[in-house]
Scaffold this active site. Structure first.
Site, PDB file in Angstrom:
ATOM      1  N   ALA A 237      67.249 -45.563   4.490  1.00 18.92           N
ATOM      2  CA  ALA A 237      68.193 -46.591   4.169  1.00 18.92           C
ATOM      3  C   ALA A 237      69.353 -46.521   3.364  1.00 18.92           C
ATOM      4  CB  ALA A 237      67.348 -48.012   4.187  1.00 18.92           C
ATOM      5  N   HIS A 238      69.977 -47.572   3.022  1.00 14.45           N
ATOM      6  CA  HIS A 238      71.688 -47.100   2.265  1.00 14.45           C
ATOM      7  C   HIS A 238      70.616 -47.490   0.608  1.00 14.45           C
ATOM      8  CE1 HIS A 238      71.383 -51.428   1.336  1.00 14.45           C
ATOM      9  NE2 HIS A 238      70.933 -51.817   2.691  1.00 14.45           N
ATOM     10  N   ASN A 239      71.654 -46.990  -0.640  1.00 10.12           N
ATOM     11  CA  ASN A 239      70.820 -47.166  -1.722  1.00 10.12           C
ATOM     12  C   ASN A 239      69.946 -46.600  -2.055  1.00 10.12           C
ATOM     13  OD1 ASN A 239      73.186 -49.394  -1.197  1.00 10.12           O
ATOM     14  ND2 ASN A 239      74.404 -47.932  -2.821  1.00 10.12           N
TER      15      ASN A 239
END
EC number: 2.3.1.191
Length: 352
Positions: A237-239
């Site tokens: 997922a993001h980051n």
């Protein structure tokens, strides 16, 4: 192509025992190998297969002594030497040289030397492709994305805008890099999309299996460290940050902003919540639900929540003893009731 055992040993940097002039033309499992094949034994529990194998040469541990006469490569790490030997016999699929006239190149695209850009590849504005890059058909590479030297991209891969791919990366079919992170702000009953304006950075020597999805960061980058290997259908997922040389096995899911250390192994179908940190060299067993951070060198297992592996084993062992424990309690209660030391009536249980 046939190579002598002596030549193979020199190429992979190990010693041999037996007939160095034996010619090898391929690789096969111990059970089916013939005199022209080389095979390997990495797990000592399968040593019984050595006596049954007809392989012309077998890669074994240098510490293995109880073996039948024959020809062997002696290795400190047989599986590693097997990987090197495999490369000697591997014949890659041929690809067309140069840039296909059926590829689409927008303005300001840069392509390095000795590349293979197949038909129906789409390179968006400002994409930069390094030297010796192979891109199979139906690959999309978005605006201002960078692909490093020697990278191999299989069919139907999507690389969105502002993605940086390092050198010697392998990306298997249907993988998507740079899709929007799952970011929504709730107001009342509605969910409002947060624009995902970050990037994805894939460092050198990473391999991504089929159907891997890696989201771009909401603001900063999502980063996959050098030498990390992702199996099929992994979601990052993001980051998220994944450290160097980590292993993510099939169907692993890592939620946003979590930090995974170096040389971490996450076994299949494990899930990690967001905003946690997993220390270097940690091992997470299959199907674990990780809900908190763990320090370096941890061994983690268990369902909801995962915990230290030794504690998880004790918990599971206790669960298996519960039926016997319940029977003992019921027997004791009956004795107490019969002696008038306990009021009669139904025994309360957790199900009650």
């Amino acid at each position: 192509m046939a190579l002598s055992v002596h030549h193979i040993a020199e190429k992979v940097g190990c010693s041999f025992r037996g007939d160095g002039e034996t010619l090898i033309s391929g690789i096969a499992p111990l059970e089916t190998a013939q005199a022209k094949h080389i095979s390997f034994l990495a797990n000592p529990k399968y040593a019984r297969l050595l006596d049954q194998s007809a392989a012309g040469c077998i890669i074994i541990s240098e510490n293995l002594t109880a073996i039948k006469p024959g020809t062997y490569l002696l290795a400190r790490n047989p599986y590693y030497i097997f990987a090197l030997v495999s490369q000697l016999f591997y014949q890659p699929v041929s690809t067309p040289d140069g840039i296909s006239p059926d590829a689409v190149l927008e303005e300001e695209v840069q392509i390095g030397n000795d590349c293979s850009i197949s038909p129906f590849v789409y390179l968006a504005r400002g994409a930069r492709i390094g030297d010796r890059v192979t891109v199979y058909p139906h690959v999309y590479i978005g605006q201002n994305s960078i692909v490093g030297d020697g990278t191999l991209i299989y069919p139907n891969v999507t690389i969105r805008e502002n993605v940086t791919i390092g050198k010697r990366v392998i990306i298997h079919s249907s993988t998507v890099i740079g899709s929007d992170g799952y970011g929504f702000a709730q107001e009342g009953e509605r969910h409002y999309k947060i624009p995902q304006t970050g990037e994805v950075i894939i460092e050198d020597d990473v391999e991504l299996g089929a159907g891997v999805t890696i989201d771009r960061g909401t603001l900063g980058p999502t980063r996959i460290g050098r030498g990390t290997k992702c199996d099929n259908q992994v979601h990052i997922a993001h980051n998220v940050t994944v450290g160097d040389n980590s292993l993510l096995i099939a169907q692993v899911g890592i939620s946003g902003s979590s930090k995974i250390g170096k040389s971490v192994t996450i076994a299949g179908q494990s899930g990690l919540v967001g905003h946690i940190t997993i220390g270097d060299r940690t091992i997470i067993a299959a199907a674990s639900s990780v809900t908190k951070s763990f320090p370096a060198g941890s061994m983690i297992s268990g369902l909801i929540p995962a915990r230290d592996h030794k504690k998880a084993k004790r918990t599971i062992a206790s669960l298996f003893r519960l039926p016997n424990l319940i029977n003992r309690v019921n027997s004791l209660e009956k004795i107490l009731k019969d002696k008038g030391l306990m009021n009669s009536g139904p025994t309360k249980t957790h199900e009650d």
